[in-house]
Design a protein around this motif. Structure first.
Motif, PDB file in Angstrom:
ATOM      1  N   LEU A   1       0.823  -1.213   0.000  1.00 43.78           N
ATOM      2  CA  LEU A   1       0.000   0.000   0.000  1.00 43.78           C
ATOM      3  C   LEU A   1       0.858   1.264   0.000  1.00 43.78           C
ATOM      4  N   HIS A   2       1.870   1.277   0.864  1.00 41.91           N
ATOM      5  CA  HIS A   2       2.719   2.474   0.941  1.00 41.91           C
ATOM      6  C   HIS A   2       4.059   2.104   1.553  1.00 41.91           C
ATOM      7  N   GLU A   3       5.113   2.265   0.784  1.00 39.61           N
ATOM      8  CA  GLU A   3       6.435   1.890   1.291  1.00 39.61           C
ATOM      9  C   GLU A   3       7.279   3.124   1.556  1.00 39.61           C
TER      10      GLU A   3
ATOM     11  N   ASN B   1       5.267   7.838  11.174  1.00 37.66           N
ATOM     12  CA  ASN B   1       5.260   6.386  11.117  1.00 37.66           C
ATOM     13  C   ASN B   1       5.766   5.925   9.738  1.00 37.66           C
ATOM     14  N   GLY B   2       6.187   4.672   9.657  1.00 34.66           N
ATOM     15  CA  GLY B   2       6.787   4.152   8.426  1.00 34.66           C
ATOM     16  C   GLY B   2       5.887   4.177   7.202  1.00 34.66           C
ATOM     17  N   ASN B   3       4.582   4.240   7.388  1.00 36.02           N
ATOM     18  CA  ASN B   3       3.693   4.232   6.223  1.00 36.02           C
ATOM     19  C   ASN B   3       3.244   5.626   5.808  1.00 36.02           C
ATOM     20  N   LYS B   4       3.727   6.663   6.480  1.00 36.81           N
ATOM     21  CA  LYS B   4       3.355   8.022   6.092  1.00 36.81           C
ATOM     22  C   LYS B   4       4.270   8.512   4.959  1.00 36.81           C
TER      23      LYS B   4
ATOM     24  N   PRO C   1      -2.586   1.143  -3.999  1.00 39.31           N
ATOM     25  CA  PRO C   1      -1.147   1.271  -3.736  1.00 39.31           C
ATOM     26  C   PRO C   1      -0.697   2.709  -4.014  1.00 39.31           C
ATOM     27  N   SER C   2       0.033   3.305  -3.063  1.00 36.18           N
ATOM     28  CA  SER C   2       0.301   4.741  -3.150  1.00 36.18           C
ATOM     29  C   SER C   2       1.738   5.143  -2.847  1.00 36.18           C
ATOM     30  N   THR C   3       2.659   4.196  -2.924  1.00 35.74           N
ATOM     31  CA  THR C   3       4.066   4.557  -2.753  1.00 35.74           C
ATOM     32  C   THR C   3       4.431   5.644  -3.767  1.00 35.74           C
TER      33      THR C   3
END
Ligand code: PLP
Length: 391
Positions: free
Chosen positions: A25-27, A215-218, A384-386
Motif C-alpha cells: 500500500l505504501h512503502e 510512522n513508516g507508512n506516512k 497502492p500509493s508509494t
C-alpha cells in the motif's frame, strides 16, 4: 445496476502499475541524506535524547507548516495526546472527532482523559463535515457562559479534532467558525496531511495545535515519530517540558515540577526525519502525479469513483498530498470482491478503517448520526500509493 466490474477495473489499474508483486500500500523511500545523517549520529555518539537533529527537525516542521514552533515526540498518537493535555482537557471532557479515522485519533482523546464524541464525515473529501457538525451541535449542545456542554450527558465539550483523511484538507474555515461560536478549541489531527494546503496555507496551522505522524507508512518517516506544531510560544515551551519528564532546567540538579512524560524523539530518528523532509517537495510532486495517473486510468470505468480533495477555489492550486489514493465502489459486496481479487493479483489494497463506534471499546461513546461515514466505510478501497510507483 452500477455496471461495476472489478476485473475490468483491476485490468485497467494493472496497465499503469509496475509488475513486481506483491505491491504494498505504501512503502518508505530513502533517497536523500538518510545514510549520511544517521551515520553522523552513530559516529558522534549523539543517538539519544540530545543532539542537533532534533532541533533541526522541529524547525523544519515549523517552516513546512507555517507555524512558529515544532516539538518532536515519539509518535503521532503521543503528539495528539499531548496537544489535548496542553489545551487543558479535563478528565471526562468530551472531544468531537470523526468516526471515520484511524483509531489513534480517538485513543489520543482517551489517553488525555477525554471522552470521544463521534461525528460524521463529508462525502466528497472524507473528512469531518462542518455542516453536519453544526446541525448536531444545535441538537445536543448548549452554551453555559463561554463553555459548551452536552445536554444529554451533562459533560463539557471542550474541543474538536478534525482529521485530514488521506491528506485531503478539511474545510477548516467552517470548522473554525463553528468552534468560535460554540467555544471549542481546535486541535488538528494532521497525521496524514504533511504538505497538504487549504486556501493557500499548509495543514497544521489551522488549530491551536496540530499533531503530525512520521510512522513508516506516512509520506515522510522517522521510523516512528511525531511532531506537535503551534504558534503559541507558551504551549510549545510547555510541550517540550511535559514530554521531557518536566525537569526544571539546571546544570546538574534533578527537580521535576509535575508528572511529565518521556516522549522525546531520539536524535537518531530526527536525523532520518531531516533527510526525509529535505525531499518533501519532490515527493509531493510524485504523489500528485500518481493521483493524476489513477484519475486518468479510472475515468470512464463504471461504478468506480476516485476520492479527490474538495476543490479550493481560493488558492487554485493542488491542495492534497494524496497520501493514500482511494476509490469508492458501489457497495460493500463490490468492495469485498474487489479487495479479494486485488489480493489474489498481489495488489495489497485495503478497505477504510473500521468505524470507531464499531470498535467494542468505543461502542458506547456519544455520537451523531453517522450515516455518511457508514456509507463511505462500506465502499472505500485504498490503492497502492508509494510515491515513486509510476516514475
Ligand atoms: C498515523 C496516524 C496517527 C498517528 O500515528 P502514529 O503511528 O502514532 O505515529 C494519528 N492519526 C491518524 C489519522 C493517522 O493516520
Amino acid at each position: 445496476m452500477s455496471g461495476f466490474d472489478s476485473s475490468a477495473v483491476l485490468d485497467a489499474l494493472e496497465t499503469m502499475l509496475p509488475s513486481d508483486r506483491p505491491l504494498q500500500l505504501h512503502e518508505p523511500l530513502f533517497e536523500g541524506n538518510e545514510w549520511k545523517y544517521v551515520k553522523d549520529c552513530l559516529d558522534s555518539g549523539w543517538v539519544s535524547y540530545a543532539g542537533s537533529y532534533v532541533t533541526r527537525f522541529e524547525e523544519m516542521m515549523a517552516e513546512i507548516t507555517g507555524t512558529k514552533h515544532g516539538v518532536a515526540v515519539v509518535n503521532g498518537t503521543v503528539a495528539l495526546h499531548m496537544a489535548l493535555e496542553l489545551i487543558g482537557l479535563k478528565r471526562g471532557d468530551e472531544v468531537l472527532a470523526p468516526a471515520l479515522t484511524f483509531i489513534a485519533t480517538i485513543n489520543a482523546i482517551s489517553h488525555a482523559g477525554g471522552i470521544p464524541h463521534l461525528v460524521d464525515s463529508e462525502p466528497g473529501s472524507l473528512g469531518l463535515d462542518p455542516a453536519a457538525l453544526a446541525r448536531h451541535l444545535e441538537q445536543v449542545a448548549e452554551k453555559r457562559g463561554s463553555a459548551c456542554f452536552n445536554k444529554n450527558t451533562g459533560r463539557r465539550i471542550a474541543a474538536v479534532m478534525p482529521m485530514h483523511v488521506f491528506g485531503h484538507p478539511v474545510d477548516m474555515d467552517a470548522v473554525n467558525i463553528l468552534a468560535e461560536e460554540w467555544g471549542l478549541v481546535v486541535v488538528e489531527d494532521a497525521a496524514e496531511a504533511i504538505g497538504s494546503r487549504y486556501k493557500g496555507r499548509p495543514a497544521g496551522g489551522f488549530g491551536r495545535l496540530a499533531g503530525f505522524s512520521f510512522n513508516g507508512n506516512k509520506i515522510t518517516t522517522t521510523g516512528g515519530g511525531g511532531v506537535i506544531v503551534t504558534d503559541d510560544p507558551d504551549l510549545a515551551k510547555r510541550a517540550k517540558h511535559l514530554t521531557t519528564t518536566a525537569k526544571k532546567p539546571h546544570a546538574w540538579a534533578f527537580e521535576h515540577d509535575e508528572i511529565g512524560y518521556n516522549f522525546r524523539l531520539p536524535n537518531l530518528n530526527a536525523a532520518l526525519g531531516c533527510a526525509q523532509l529535505e525531499q518533501l517537495e519532490q515527493r509531493l510532486e510524485k504523489k500528485r502525479r500518481l493521483a493524476r495517473r489513477y484519475t486518468e486510468t479510472l475515468s470512464g470505468l463504471a461504478g468506480v469513483e476516485m476520492v479527490r480533495p474538495l476543490t479550493d477555489a481560493v488558492s487554485n492550486e493542488e491542495v492534497g498530498n494524496y497520501w493514500l489514493n482511494a476509490v469508492l465502489v458501489p457497495d460493500r459486496a463490490a468492495r469485498d470482491q474487489f479487495l479479494t481479487e486485488a489480493h489474489a493479483r498481489g495488489l495489497m489494497m485495503r478497505p477504510a478503517w473500521g468505524l470507531m463506534h464499531h470498535q467494542p471499546v468505543y461502542a458506547e461513546c456519544p455520537r451523531a448520526d453517522l450515516k455518511v461515514a457508514e456509507d463511505l466505510e462500506a465502499r472505500l478501497v485504498c490503492l497502492p500509493s508509494t510515491p515513486n510507483l509510476v516514475d
